[in-house]
Design a protein around this motif. Sequence first.
Motif, PDB file in Angstrom:
ATOM      1  N   TRP A 296       0.927  -1.209  -0.101  1.00 13.23           N
ATOM      2  CA  TRP A 296      -0.255  -0.031  -0.088  1.00 13.23           C
ATOM      3  C   TRP A 296       0.971   1.308  -0.022  1.00 13.23           C
ATOM      4  O   TRP A 296       0.401   2.323  -0.332  1.00 13.23           O
ATOM      5  CB  TRP A 296      -0.873   0.062   1.273  1.00 13.23           C
ATOM      6  CG  TRP A 296      -0.074  -0.034   2.427  1.00 13.23           C
ATOM      7  CD1 TRP A 296       0.095  -1.208   3.235  1.00 13.23           C
ATOM      8  CD2 TRP A 296       0.481   1.018   3.297  1.00 13.23           C
ATOM      9  NE1 TRP A 296       0.791  -0.991   4.460  1.00 13.23           N
ATOM     10  CE2 TRP A 296       0.948   0.395   4.468  1.00 13.23           C
ATOM     11  CE3 TRP A 296       0.491   2.390   2.960  1.00 13.23           C
ATOM     12  CZ2 TRP A 296       1.639   1.322   5.415  1.00 13.23           C
ATOM     13  CZ3 TRP A 296       1.135   3.242   3.864  1.00 13.23           C
ATOM     14  CH2 TRP A 296       1.714   2.621   5.143  1.00 13.23           C
ATOM     15  N   SER A 297       2.245   1.144   0.318  1.00 15.77           N
ATOM     16  CA  SER A 297       2.872   2.487   0.403  1.00 15.77           C
ATOM     17  C   SER A 297       3.508   2.997  -0.789  1.00 15.77           C
ATOM     18  O   SER A 297       4.142   3.926  -0.786  1.00 15.77           O
ATOM     19  CB  SER A 297       4.005   1.895   1.518  1.00 15.77           C
ATOM     20  OG  SER A 297       5.037   0.961   0.924  1.00 15.77           O
ATOM     21  N   TYR A 298       3.372   2.252  -1.877  1.00 12.14           N
ATOM     22  CA  TYR A 298       3.775   2.697  -3.067  1.00 12.14           C
ATOM     23  C   TYR A 298       5.448   3.051  -2.912  1.00 12.14           C
ATOM     24  O   TYR A 298       5.717   4.017  -3.919  1.00 12.14           O
ATOM     25  CB  TYR A 298       2.955   3.962  -3.796  1.00 12.14           C
ATOM     26  CG  TYR A 298       1.508   3.423  -4.067  1.00 12.14           C
ATOM     27  CD1 TYR A 298       1.128   2.151  -4.010  1.00 12.14           C
ATOM     28  CD2 TYR A 298       0.763   4.382  -4.589  1.00 12.14           C
ATOM     29  CE1 TYR A 298      -0.163   1.601  -4.429  1.00 12.14           C
ATOM     30  CE2 TYR A 298      -0.488   3.838  -4.947  1.00 12.14           C
ATOM     31  CZ  TYR A 298      -0.972   2.640  -4.897  1.00 12.14           C
ATOM     32  OH  TYR A 298      -2.246   2.382  -5.138  1.00 12.14           O
ATOM     33  N   LEU A 299       6.165   2.227  -2.177  1.00 13.50           N
ATOM     34  CA  LEU A 299       7.633   2.773  -2.098  1.00 13.50           C
ATOM     35  C   LEU A 299       8.405   2.766  -3.452  1.00 13.50           C
ATOM     36  O   LEU A 299       9.214   3.504  -3.686  1.00 13.50           O
ATOM     37  CB  LEU A 299       8.009   1.890  -1.252  1.00 13.50           C
ATOM     38  CG  LEU A 299       8.005   2.247   0.555  1.00 13.50           C
ATOM     39  CD1 LEU A 299       8.620   1.092   1.325  1.00 13.50           C
ATOM     40  CD2 LEU A 299       8.615   3.595   0.496  1.00 13.50           C
ATOM     41  N   ASP A 300       8.114   1.535  -4.466  1.00 11.75           N
ATOM     42  CA  ASP A 300       8.656   1.517  -5.484  1.00 11.75           C
ATOM     43  C   ASP A 300       8.400   2.981  -6.347  1.00 11.75           C
ATOM     44  O   ASP A 300       9.284   3.474  -7.122  1.00 11.75           O
ATOM     45  CB  ASP A 300       8.202   0.345  -6.225  1.00 11.75           C
ATOM     46  CG  ASP A 300       6.845   0.236  -6.481  1.00 11.75           C
ATOM     47  OD1 ASP A 300       5.937   0.674  -5.537  1.00 11.75           O
ATOM     48  OD2 ASP A 300       6.280  -0.234  -7.374  1.00 11.75           O
ATOM     49  N   ARG A 301       7.108   3.320  -6.372  1.00  9.97           N
ATOM     50  CA  ARG A 301       6.879   4.542  -7.334  1.00  9.97           C
ATOM     51  C   ARG A 301       7.460   5.547  -6.421  1.00  9.97           C
ATOM     52  O   ARG A 301       7.975   6.521  -7.266  1.00  9.97           O
ATOM     53  CB  ARG A 301       5.308   4.693  -6.986  1.00  9.97           C
ATOM     54  CG  ARG A 301       4.763   3.536  -7.600  1.00  9.97           C
ATOM     55  CD  ARG A 301       3.244   3.833  -7.842  1.00  9.97           C
ATOM     56  NE  ARG A 301       2.578   2.382  -8.134  1.00  9.97           N
ATOM     57  CZ  ARG A 301       1.210   2.161  -8.227  1.00  9.97           C
ATOM     58  NH1 ARG A 301       0.586   3.224  -7.864  1.00  9.97           N
ATOM     59  NH2 ARG A 301       0.639   1.082  -8.591  1.00  9.97           N
ATOM     60  N   LEU A 302       7.673   5.883  -5.292  1.00  7.95           N
ATOM     61  CA  LEU A 302       8.393   6.895  -4.638  1.00  7.95           C
ATOM     62  C   LEU A 302       9.837   6.835  -5.043  1.00  7.95           C
ATOM     63  O   LEU A 302      10.471   7.853  -5.707  1.00  7.95           O
ATOM     64  CB  LEU A 302       8.344   6.818  -3.237  1.00  7.95           C
ATOM     65  CG  LEU A 302       9.302   7.633  -2.372  1.00  7.95           C
ATOM     66  CD1 LEU A 302       8.781   9.092  -2.434  1.00  7.95           C
ATOM     67  CD2 LEU A 302       9.208   7.362  -0.733  1.00  7.95           C
ATOM     68  N   LEU A 303      10.475   5.749  -4.982  1.00  4.59           N
ATOM     69  CA  LEU A 303      11.880   5.794  -5.378  1.00  4.59           C
ATOM     70  C   LEU A 303      12.177   6.014  -6.922  1.00  4.59           C
ATOM     71  O   LEU A 303      13.179   6.541  -7.160  1.00  4.59           O
ATOM     72  CB  LEU A 303      12.536   4.372  -4.907  1.00  4.59           C
ATOM     73  CG  LEU A 303      12.374   3.903  -3.295  1.00  4.59           C
ATOM     74  CD1 LEU A 303      12.818   2.854  -3.191  1.00  4.59           C
ATOM     75  CD2 LEU A 303      13.164   5.169  -2.585  1.00  4.59           C
ATOM     76  N   ARG A 304      11.062   5.424  -7.598  1.00  7.69           N
ATOM     77  CA  ARG A 304      11.296   5.814  -8.992  1.00  7.69           C
ATOM     78  C   ARG A 304      11.178   7.318  -9.278  1.00  7.69           C
ATOM     79  O   ARG A 304      11.783   7.719 -10.313  1.00  7.69           O
ATOM     80  CB  ARG A 304      10.185   4.888 -10.054  1.00  7.69           C
ATOM     81  CG  ARG A 304      10.492   4.899 -11.221  1.00  7.69           C
ATOM     82  CD  ARG A 304       9.094   4.252 -11.960  1.00  7.69           C
ATOM     83  NE  ARG A 304       8.958   2.962 -11.463  1.00  7.69           N
ATOM     84  CZ  ARG A 304       7.922   2.502 -11.056  1.00  7.69           C
ATOM     85  NH1 ARG A 304       6.832   3.527 -11.004  1.00  7.69           N
ATOM     86  NH2 ARG A 304       7.709   1.513 -10.524  1.00  7.69           N
ATOM     87  N   GLY A 305      10.372   7.830  -8.619  1.00 11.76           N
ATOM     88  CA  GLY A 305      10.051   9.299  -8.883  1.00 11.76           C
ATOM     89  C   GLY A 305      11.153  10.124  -8.489  1.00 11.76           C
ATOM     90  O   GLY A 305      11.552  11.344  -9.226  1.00 11.76           O
ATOM     91  N   ILE A 306      11.909   9.678  -7.280  1.00 13.58           N
ATOM     92  CA  ILE A 306      13.164  10.309  -7.009  1.00 13.58           C
ATOM     93  C   ILE A 306      14.211  10.362  -8.049  1.00 13.58           C
ATOM     94  O   ILE A 306      14.917  11.191  -8.285  1.00 13.58           O
ATOM     95  CB  ILE A 306      13.501   9.665  -5.660  1.00 13.58           C
ATOM     96  CG1 ILE A 306      12.704  10.087  -4.381  1.00 13.58           C
ATOM     97  CG2 ILE A 306      15.014  10.140  -5.217  1.00 13.58           C
ATOM     98  CD1 ILE A 306      12.728   9.552  -3.066  1.00 13.58           C
ATOM     99  N   ASP A 307      14.443   8.997  -8.426  1.00  9.82           N
ATOM    100  CA  ASP A 307      15.534   8.770  -9.521  1.00  9.82           C
ATOM    101  C   ASP A 307      15.094   9.617 -10.642  1.00  9.82           C
ATOM    102  O   ASP A 307      16.169   9.997 -11.374  1.00  9.82           O
ATOM    103  CB  ASP A 307      15.537   7.172  -9.747  1.00  9.82           C
ATOM    104  CG  ASP A 307      16.014   6.665  -8.604  1.00  9.82           C
ATOM    105  OD1 ASP A 307      16.648   7.229  -7.712  1.00  9.82           O
ATOM    106  OD2 ASP A 307      15.802   5.340  -8.480  1.00  9.82           O
TER     107      ASP A 307
END
Length: 355
Positions: A296-307
Amino acid sequence: MLGYIFFAFTIIFYLGLFIINISEPKTSGEAGMAYGLSIVVLGVGLAVSSLVLTIAIANKNGFDWVAGPRTLILGIGWACFVAATFSCVVFRWEWHPGDFPSFLRWFSLAYGQVWIPLLALVPCYVLLNAELRASVSPNLFKIPIIFGFAISALIVSGLLYSWMNASMKKQKAYIEKLEKEDNQRIQEQLSQIADYQPGVDRVTKILRLTGSYQHDSVRFPALAKMKENPDWEAQLIELLDDEHHFMDVYSFISGNKVDHRELFFDPLNRSILRLADRIREDITNANNLQTWTFEWSYLDRLLRGIDTQFSDLSMDFRPAIQQLKEAFDTPRPEQFKNVRFDEEITVKNWLKAHR
């Protein structure tokens, strides 16, 4: 001796199948259930006893005349005889036009369940006895077995064709169902976008439709409509402090560029630290932890956005991401101590790549 014992068993099960097919059985109610159960028991009995019989003959060198990979050929031959016999029994009284090739029905009406096994059983009696086998012409047992195998292989080919055809139809129907559901969902989402009023409605109304995982036919109209709102970025920044919608902002930045990224840095960092605290709390108080618990945290999307949007600031985000790693290291309840979360691995890999 073992060969003759299972030859007798095979004959018994064969005669059982023959007897229950002499007259038309009742296929409804308790009588129908008894008939179906009888077929299953006799069919399994025939399969097992004939398999042991085949092995016994092979051990007595009765199939030495079979060229090539003998064990494989015998295994296929036995399976074809059993499948052909059983299908003839079933199709005699249970037939659904269009489901199977019509020639399978013809074999069942022609009592294939009677004469197909005989093509193997009679020669098997000869093959069991080495002296008898040596005293007769090889054609006496070779021709019936080869002919029976050819007929059985034809029937099995029809069964396999029907199974493959049915599987393809089922797969096609499933794909069509998914396409219909996708089209229906897309239409509902487009209607939702059409109802959105920039400057009046909050971006949360269509924010989830702007993520990179959405279909382009939905994502691009939603993105364009949302950006008609003059303060869309300000609303996104505000949502980073909202415990219910910050994940939707992660999804947004993973596939869509913001115009003033410097305004997102501090709110993003705060949201990551808050997320770390929530993960610690969830692990400590959880009564059920699985590898997918924190999807639910969408961490993969967060890290992709940062990159993709903050690549030059990756090291500035690293302390907050390190807090996420430490949150995942929170001691688990004893029953979940060996659980490793998918997002935990994602975070560790990101930290390794950004040293």
